[in-house]
Motif scaffolding. Structure first.
Motif, mmCIF file in Angstrom:
data_model
loop_
_atom_site.group_PDB
_atom_site.id
_atom_site.type_symbol
_atom_site.label_atom_id
_atom_site.label_comp_id
_atom_site.label_asym_id
_atom_site.label_seq_id
_atom_site.Cartn_x
_atom_site.Cartn_y
_atom_site.Cartn_z
ATOM 1 N N GLY A 37 0.475 -1.230 -0.358
ATOM 2 C CA GLY A 37 -0.375 -0.205 0.156
ATOM 3 C C GLY A 37 1.391 1.179 0.000
ATOM 4 N N ALA A 38 0.448 2.217 -0.262
ATOM 5 C CA ALA A 38 0.885 3.357 -0.120
ATOM 6 C C ALA A 38 1.488 3.871 0.618
ATOM 7 C CB ALA A 38 0.190 4.763 -0.465
ATOM 8 N N LEU A 39 2.262 4.926 0.978
ATOM 9 C CA LEU A 39 3.493 5.040 2.114
ATOM 10 C C LEU A 39 3.450 6.249 2.110
ATOM 11 C CD1 LEU A 39 7.069 3.707 2.920
ATOM 12 C CD2 LEU A 39 6.821 6.045 2.905
ATOM 13 N N TYR A 40 3.487 7.478 2.936
ATOM 14 C CA TYR A 40 3.571 9.312 2.428
ATOM 15 C C TYR A 40 4.791 9.332 3.921
ATOM 16 C CZ TYR A 40 1.442 13.529 3.306
ATOM 17 O OH TYR A 40 1.464 15.131 3.455
ATOM 18 N N HIS A 41 5.415 10.611 3.638
ATOM 19 C CA HIS A 41 6.206 10.796 3.637
ATOM 20 C C HIS A 41 5.722 12.090 4.065
ATOM 21 C CE1 HIS A 41 9.981 13.304 5.004
ATOM 22 N NE2 HIS A 41 10.800 12.090 5.435
ATOM 23 N N PRO A 42 5.082 13.067 4.852
ATOM 24 C CA PRO A 42 4.372 14.970 4.427
ATOM 25 C C PRO A 42 5.871 15.524 5.027
ATOM 26 C CG PRO A 42 4.463 14.278 6.582
ATOM 27 C CD PRO A 42 5.312 13.166 5.971
ATOM 28 N N GLY A 43 6.841 15.271 4.928
ATOM 29 C CA GLY A 43 8.029 16.879 5.462
ATOM 30 C C GLY A 43 7.352 17.419 6.682
ATOM 31 N N ASP A 44 7.446 18.508 6.436
ATOM 32 C CA ASP A 44 7.317 19.522 7.740
ATOM 33 C C ASP A 44 6.608 20.281 7.090
ATOM 34 O OD1 ASP A 44 9.467 19.278 8.511
ATOM 35 O OD2 ASP A 44 10.821 20.369 8.871
ATOM 36 N N ALA A 45 4.900 19.067 7.289
ATOM 37 C CA ALA A 45 4.221 20.130 6.912
ATOM 38 C C ALA A 45 2.831 18.992 7.106
ATOM 39 C CB ALA A 45 3.135 20.394 5.822
ATOM 40 N N PHE A 46 1.328 18.891 7.839
ATOM 41 C CA PHE A 46 0.575 18.049 8.100
ATOM 42 C C PHE A 46 -0.816 17.821 6.997
ATOM 43 C CE2 PHE A 46 1.220 18.647 12.756
ATOM 44 C CZ PHE A 46 2.258 17.714 12.230
ATOM 45 N N HIS A 47 -0.621 17.953 5.507
ATOM 46 C CA HIS A 47 -1.070 17.844 4.520
ATOM 47 C C HIS A 47 -1.909 16.504 4.544
ATOM 48 C CE1 HIS A 47 -3.281 18.237 0.758
ATOM 49 N NE2 HIS A 47 -2.445 17.910 0.631
ATOM 50 N N VAL A 101 4.693 9.804 10.673
ATOM 51 C CA VAL A 101 4.236 11.163 11.014
ATOM 52 C C VAL A 101 5.736 11.863 11.760
ATOM 53 C CG1 VAL A 101 3.712 9.921 12.341
ATOM 54 C CG2 VAL A 101 2.610 12.458 12.695
ATOM 55 N N PRO A 102 5.434 13.057 11.704
ATOM 56 C CA PRO A 102 6.233 13.731 12.122
ATOM 57 C C PRO A 102 5.871 14.607 14.478
ATOM 58 C CG PRO A 102 6.082 15.186 10.398
ATOM 59 C CD PRO A 102 4.714 14.493 10.390
ATOM 60 N N VAL A 103 6.599 14.137 14.423
ATOM 61 C CA VAL A 103 6.213 14.411 15.979
ATOM 62 C C VAL A 103 6.477 15.479 17.305
ATOM 63 C CG1 VAL A 103 5.651 11.401 16.190
ATOM 64 C CG2 VAL A 103 8.068 13.142 16.998
ATOM 65 N N SER A 104 8.302 15.972 16.307
ATOM 66 C CA SER A 104 8.682 17.072 17.518
ATOM 67 C C SER A 104 9.600 18.165 16.380
ATOM 68 C CB SER A 104 9.593 16.656 18.058
ATOM 69 O OG SER A 104 10.348 17.435 18.816
ATOM 70 N N ALA A 105 9.213 19.240 16.977
ATOM 71 C CA ALA A 105 9.430 20.189 15.655
ATOM 72 C C ALA A 105 9.015 21.376 16.330
ATOM 73 C CB ALA A 105 9.065 20.222 14.367
ATOM 74 N N PRO A 106 9.603 22.412 16.049
ATOM 75 C CA PRO A 106 9.383 24.283 16.395
ATOM 76 C C PRO A 106 7.748 24.128 15.966
ATOM 77 C CG PRO A 106 11.176 24.236 15.777
ATOM 78 C CD PRO A 106 10.842 22.879 15.593
ATOM 79 N N TRP A 107 7.561 23.950 14.861
ATOM 80 C CA TRP A 107 6.113 24.186 14.408
ATOM 81 C C TRP A 107 4.610 22.970 14.692
ATOM 82 C CZ3 TRP A 107 4.652 20.319 11.611
ATOM 83 C CH2 TRP A 107 5.646 19.062 10.932
ATOM 84 N N LEU A 108 5.029 22.619 15.771
ATOM 85 C CA LEU A 108 4.497 21.286 16.076
ATOM 86 C C LEU A 108 3.875 21.235 17.327
ATOM 87 C CD1 LEU A 108 4.588 18.282 16.904
ATOM 88 C CD2 LEU A 108 5.828 18.476 14.264
ATOM 89 N N LYS A 109 2.818 20.472 18.034
ATOM 90 C CA LYS A 109 2.409 20.121 19.325
ATOM 91 C C LYS A 109 1.785 19.061 19.005
ATOM 92 C CE LYS A 109 -2.655 22.521 19.638
ATOM 93 N NZ LYS A 109 -3.061 23.386 20.562
#
Length: 208
Positions: A126-136, A147-155
């Motif tokens: 199935g499809a694998l997704y790397h979103p970079g620095d966004a929650f699109h 899924v990004p879990v830690s960054a200055p831009w997220l909670k």
């Protein structure tokens, strides 16, 4: 197919003899690029692209796929660099890739937003997704989400809600090297309980 998570935001995908690397930044190990046929770059931040490491590669058949804004910074690479935009479908290292998204998440209103292109890769599972620095959220089913879990831009609540909305069959931590061990444990606990899917964190160099 073999997917290896390297430090922070870097993935190495091997399938049918092809090697595809996503976001080999300054935090990721150099061996992530060994024998790479193609590189995907979501955006220009150094934790997602190590330009000097790419310049040092002596792989003349290497292709690099990224947004046009980043392509301009890679003109002197010994590789073929291709501009891609959200909505594009292309083949890299023998794998079908679709580009999604468009803009980096907001870090602070005073910091201009840059482009960010997420990548969906077709795999046998199935499809694998790397979103970079966004929650699109892509408009297609996703089997495996990084899924990004830690960054200055997220909670963390945003990572949980993003994972729920994408609704993958399984999810793995991405963009996680800024966390100390206690933070990793806390994030894993919350994501495991609340993300709505099977969640795990891969150690650098670990594969699925």
């Amino acid at each position: 197919m073999r997917v290896t998570k390297f430090t922070h935001a870097c993935l190495r995908i091997e399938h049918d003899g092809g090697v595809l690397v996503i976001d080999p930044g300054v935090f990721s190990e150099p061996e992530a690029l060994d024998g790479a046929d193609a590189v995907l770059i979501t955006h220009e931040h150094m934790d997602h692209v190590d330009i000097e490491a790419l310049r040092a590669l002596k792989q003349p058949e290497l292709t690099v796929h990224t947004h046009a804004d980043v392509e301009a910074q890679l003109a002197d690479l010994d590789a073929d660099v291709y501009a891609v935009a959200p909505g594009d479908t292309f083949v890299a290292a023998g794998m079908t890739v679709r580009a999604h998204g468009g803009r980096h998440a907001i870090i602070h209103p005073d910091i201009p937003r840059i482009v960010n292109v997420g990548f969906v890769i077709d795999t046998p599972g199935g499809a694998l997704y790397h979103p970079g620095d966004a929650f699109h959220v892509p408009d297609e089913p996703i089997a495996t989400l990084f899924v990004p879990v830690s960054a200055p831009w997220l909670k963390l609540a945003e990572a949980i809600d993003f994972t729920r909305e994408v609704a993958p069959e399984r999810a793995f931590a991405l963009h996680d090297s800024l966390l100390v061990e206690a933070g990793q444990q806390m994030v894993t606990g919350h994501m495991t309980r609340l993300s709505g899917t099977r969640y795990a964190r891969l150690e650098p160099g670990e594969s699925i």
